[in-house]
Design a protein around this motif. Structure first.
Motif, PDB file in Angstrom:
ATOM      1  N   MET A  15       0.829  -1.211   0.000  1.00  0.00           N
ATOM      2  CA  MET A  15       0.000   0.000   0.000  1.00  0.00           C
ATOM      3  C   MET A  15       0.862   1.259   0.000  1.00  0.00           C
ATOM      4  SD  MET A  15      -3.184  -0.696  -0.227  1.00  0.00           S
ATOM      5  CE  MET A  15      -3.883   0.867   0.271  1.00  0.00           C
ATOM      6  N   LEU A  18       2.314   1.775  -3.418  1.00  0.00           N
ATOM      7  CA  LEU A  18       1.312   2.289  -4.344  1.00  0.00           C
ATOM      8  C   LEU A  18       1.075   3.782  -4.150  1.00  0.00           C
ATOM      9  CD1 LEU A  18      -1.323  -0.582  -4.380  1.00  0.00           C
ATOM     10  CD2 LEU A  18      -0.095   0.327  -6.360  1.00  0.00           C
ATOM     11  N   GLU A  19       1.061   4.220  -2.906  1.00  0.00           N
ATOM     12  CA  GLU A  19       0.831   5.639  -2.614  1.00  0.00           C
ATOM     13  C   GLU A  19       1.958   6.520  -3.136  1.00  0.00           C
ATOM     14  OE1 GLU A  19       0.173   5.690   1.597  1.00  0.00           O
ATOM     15  OE2 GLU A  19      -1.734   4.634   1.416  1.00  0.00           O
ATOM     16  N   GLN A  45      -8.241  -3.742  -1.089  1.00  0.00           N
ATOM     17  CA  GLN A  45      -7.761  -2.359  -1.074  1.00  0.00           C
ATOM     18  C   GLN A  45      -6.532  -2.195  -1.958  1.00  0.00           C
ATOM     19  OE1 GLN A  45      -9.446   0.255   0.443  1.00  0.00           O
ATOM     20  NE2 GLN A  45      -8.075   1.385  -0.887  1.00  0.00           N
ATOM     21  N   GLU A  48      -7.806  -2.143  -5.494  1.00  0.00           N
ATOM     22  CA  GLU A  48      -8.432  -0.845  -5.773  1.00  0.00           C
ATOM     23  C   GLU A  48      -7.371   0.234  -6.011  1.00  0.00           C
ATOM     24  OE1 GLU A  48     -11.490   1.724  -6.503  1.00  0.00           O
ATOM     25  OE2 GLU A  48     -11.717  -0.400  -6.062  1.00  0.00           O
ATOM     26  N   ASP A  49      -6.382   0.283  -5.131  1.00  0.00           N
ATOM     27  CA  ASP A  49      -5.340   1.306  -5.259  1.00  0.00           C
ATOM     28  C   ASP A  49      -4.457   1.085  -6.484  1.00  0.00           C
ATOM     29  OD1 ASP A  49      -6.406   2.457  -3.046  1.00  0.00           O
ATOM     30  OD2 ASP A  49      -4.680   2.130  -1.736  1.00  0.00           O
ATOM     31  N   SER A  50      -4.214  -0.174  -6.843  1.00  0.00           N
ATOM     32  CA  SER A  50      -3.414  -0.407  -8.046  1.00  0.00           C
ATOM     33  C   SER A  50      -4.195   0.006  -9.295  1.00  0.00           C
ATOM     34  CB  SER A  50      -2.937  -1.864  -8.132  1.00  0.00           C
ATOM     35  OG  SER A  50      -4.029  -2.743  -8.181  1.00  0.00           O
ATOM     36  N   LYS A  52      -6.379   2.443  -9.349  1.00  0.00           N
ATOM     37  CA  LYS A  52      -6.301   3.910  -9.342  1.00  0.00           C
ATOM     38  C   LYS A  52      -4.948   4.380  -9.861  1.00  0.00           C
ATOM     39  CE  LYS A  52      -9.530   4.633  -5.557  1.00  0.00           C
ATOM     40  NZ  LYS A  52      -9.658   4.948  -4.127  1.00  0.00           N
TER      41      LYS A  52
END
Length: 155
Positions: A15, A18-19, A45, A48-50, A52
């Motif tokens: 995470m 990814l951020e 999650q 979802e973030d990947s 995005k």
């Protein structure tokens, strides 16, 4: 460094990686395959973030097209859905990458690409130029795969 973190077995490390992607800009292209792999992550999650990240950096993500095509055959629905979304988001750059794949590959690779594009619903229309080119392929198997794809999308 970020690629290693994206492949970490620890959710929080993935995470965090990814951020930090947005700050990479064009440099993100080199780790596009690692981001594509996260579209099939076990954690919703992370998936979802990947997705995005792909959307935000889509102009730099064409290098992940082969991995995205492969994910279209994944056993999990969520992985196939995210791969479809990412390919649609890549737009013309994904088409160019698919064209380069079929131009260097053998007939079996070209047939597999057609079969994988057939799993891209909606969005297969984006690859119409590729498919039209493949209707004239030297391999009968490839031409049949394209014809079957067209048949399945019109019924």
């Amino acid at each position: 460094e970020i690629a290693r973190h994206l492949a970490s077995p620890h959710y929080h490390v993935r995470m965090s990686a990814l951020e930090s992607l947005e700050s990479l800009g064009p440099k993100a292209a080199s780790i596009a395959p690692f981001i594509a792999a996260l579209l099939a992550d076990s954690d919703p999650q992370v998936r979802e973030d990947s997705a995005k990240a792909f959307a935000q950096l889509s102009q730099h993500m064409a290098l992940a097209t082969p991995q995205l095509l492969q994910l279209l055959t994944h056993r999990k629905d969520y992985a196939r859905d995210r791969a479809s979304e990412a390919l649609r988001g890549l737009g013309a750059s994904a088409v160019a990458e698919v064209l380069s794949l079929i131009n260097v590959g053998d007939w079996q690779l070209r047939r597999r690409v057609v079969e994988q594009l057939g799993r891209l619903k909606p969005g297969v229309e984006l690859f119409l130029p590729v498919l039209m080119e493949l209707l004239e392929d030297e391999s009968l198997e490839v031409r049949i795969a394209v014809a079957l794809l067209f048949r399945s999308t019109t019924t």
